[in-house]
Scaffold this motif. Structure first.
Motif, PDB file in Angstrom:
ATOM      1  N   GLN A  69       0.762  -1.235  -0.074  1.00  7.88           N
ATOM      2  CA  GLN A  69      -0.040   0.008   0.125  1.00  7.88           C
ATOM      3  C   GLN A  69       0.786   1.259   0.001  1.00  7.88           C
ATOM      4  N   THR A  70       2.191   1.171  -0.079  1.00 12.18           N
ATOM      5  CA  THR A  70       3.068   2.067  -0.115  1.00 12.18           C
ATOM      6  C   THR A  70       2.549   2.768  -1.557  1.00 12.18           C
ATOM      7  N   SER A  71       2.376   4.124  -1.834  1.00  9.85           N
ATOM      8  CA  SER A  71       1.903   4.744  -2.882  1.00  9.85           C
ATOM      9  C   SER A  71       1.572   6.343  -2.702  1.00  9.85           C
ATOM     10  N   VAL A  72       1.040   6.910  -3.561  1.00 11.26           N
ATOM     11  CA  VAL A  72       0.809   8.294  -3.515  1.00 11.26           C
ATOM     12  C   VAL A  72      -0.751   8.199  -3.761  1.00 11.26           C
ATOM     13  N   TYR A  73      -1.711   8.799  -2.695  1.00 13.60           N
ATOM     14  CA  TYR A  73      -2.725   8.908  -2.685  1.00 13.60           C
ATOM     15  C   TYR A  73      -3.587  10.062  -3.222  1.00 13.60           C
ATOM     16  N   PHE A  74      -4.373   9.932  -4.233  1.00 12.20           N
ATOM     17  CA  PHE A  74      -5.076  11.260  -4.628  1.00 12.20           C
ATOM     18  C   PHE A  74      -6.823  11.211  -4.103  1.00 12.20           C
TER      19      PHE A  74
ATOM     20  N   THR B 216      -1.383  12.456  -1.022  1.00 14.49           N
ATOM     21  CA  THR B 216      -0.599  12.127   0.164  1.00 14.49           C
ATOM     22  C   THR B 216       0.157  11.049  -0.055  1.00 14.49           C
ATOM     23  N   ARG B 217       1.485  11.160   0.248  1.00 15.54           N
ATOM     24  CA  ARG B 217       2.387  10.009   0.040  1.00 15.54           C
ATOM     25  C   ARG B 217       2.562   9.271   1.061  1.00 15.54           C
ATOM     26  N   LEU B 218       2.416   8.076   1.231  1.00 17.41           N
ATOM     27  CA  LEU B 218       2.257   7.020   2.165  1.00 17.41           C
ATOM     28  C   LEU B 218       3.306   6.066   1.978  1.00 17.41           C
ATOM     29  N   THR B 219       4.270   5.648   3.005  1.00 19.46           N
ATOM     30  CA  THR B 219       5.199   4.705   2.876  1.00 19.46           C
ATOM     31  C   THR B 219       5.071   3.641   4.022  1.00 19.46           C
ATOM     32  N   VAL B 220       4.808   2.389   3.894  1.00 21.42           N
ATOM     33  CA  VAL B 220       4.725   1.583   4.564  1.00 21.42           C
ATOM     34  C   VAL B 220       5.571   0.603   4.805  1.00 21.42           C
ATOM     35  N   LEU B 221       6.292   0.393   6.024  1.00 26.65           N
ATOM     36  CA  LEU B 221       7.645  -0.196   6.105  1.00 26.65           C
ATOM     37  C   LEU B 221       7.323  -1.511   6.768  1.00 26.65           C
TER      38      LEU B 221
END
Lengths: 114, 115
Positions: free
Chosen positions: A85-90, A109-114
């Motif tokens: 789900q690491t992605s940019v969400y619009f 929104t830039r989301l990073t999931v580690l």
């Protein structure tokens, strides 16, 4: 008019954590959308809403939930975040009717999931 | 199944040249074909759009050419400028059917215009 705004702008999560992305629009638009953008994949529709209290699945809805309790707000939830789900969400919105179906996008929104 | 296919994935053009991006679709119910422009760190924004009752639409240096029989449409950027460097998305929608005007996007073309 602020148009379409998104909160937060950036976020880093650990696998399994949850979060909610907020989209707000001040244009009195009926329709609202959540997309994700990944390199080489374009914009893929996650969920959308055609009015307050209604939601529907898009192309890639798994792992996400949405709510549209107020006309101006559209929330995207991740209950248990995964690295995929690491992605940019619009978020986007448009009027109910019209010959030209212009969607107005937020800044992302830039989301990073580690 | 991808509803709208876009090519090329990336494009490099010299300043003053013509940039051409192509898209193809299968669903004959589509009746609205917009192009969106996205600069780095920003959301996409509508650039120009066309309906299938015309074969061409021009706005300044940007032109959409539409071929209904071939189910193809393209974006032409004349006299390309470095400020045109961005990602371009074509899209299509059916505004009369059950999809309620949902936009189907191509995968995007990253345009770089060299000075």
């Amino acid at each position: 008019n602020a148009g379409v705004t998104q909160t937060p702008k950036f976020r880093v999560l650990k696998t399994g954590q949850s979060m909610t992305l907020l989209c707000a629009q001040d244009m009195n638009h009926e329709y609202m959308y959540w997309y994700r953008q990944d390199p080489g994949m374009g914009l893929r529709l996650i969920h959308y809403s055609v009015g307050e209290g209604t939601t529907a699945k898009g192309e890639v809805p798994d792992g996400y939930n949405v709510s549209r309790l107020k006309k101006q707000n559209f929330l995207l939830g991740l209950e248990s975040a995964a690295p995929s789900q690491t992605s940019v969400y619009f978020c986007a919105s448009r009027v109910l009717a019209g010959v030209y179906n212009e969607q107005f996008f937020g800044p992302g929104t830039r989301l990073t999931v580690l | 199944q991808q509803q709208v296919k876009q090519s090329p994935q990336s494009l490099i053009v010299q300043k003053g040249g013509i940039s051409i991006i192509n898209c193809a679709y299968e669903n004959t119910a589509f009746d609205y074909f917009p192009w969106y422009q996205q600069f780095p760190g920003k959301g996409p924004a509508l650039l120009i759009a066309i309906r299938p009752d015309v074969s061409e639409k021009k706005e300044g240096r940007f032109t959409i050419s539409f071929n209904k029989s071939a189910k193809q449409f393209s974006l032409h950027i004349m006299d390309s400028q470095p400020g045109d460097s961005a990602t371009y998305f074509c899209a299509a929608s059916d505004n009369r059917g059950s999809t309620l005007g949902r936009l189907y996007f191509g995968r995007g073309t990253q345009l770089t215009v060299w000075p």
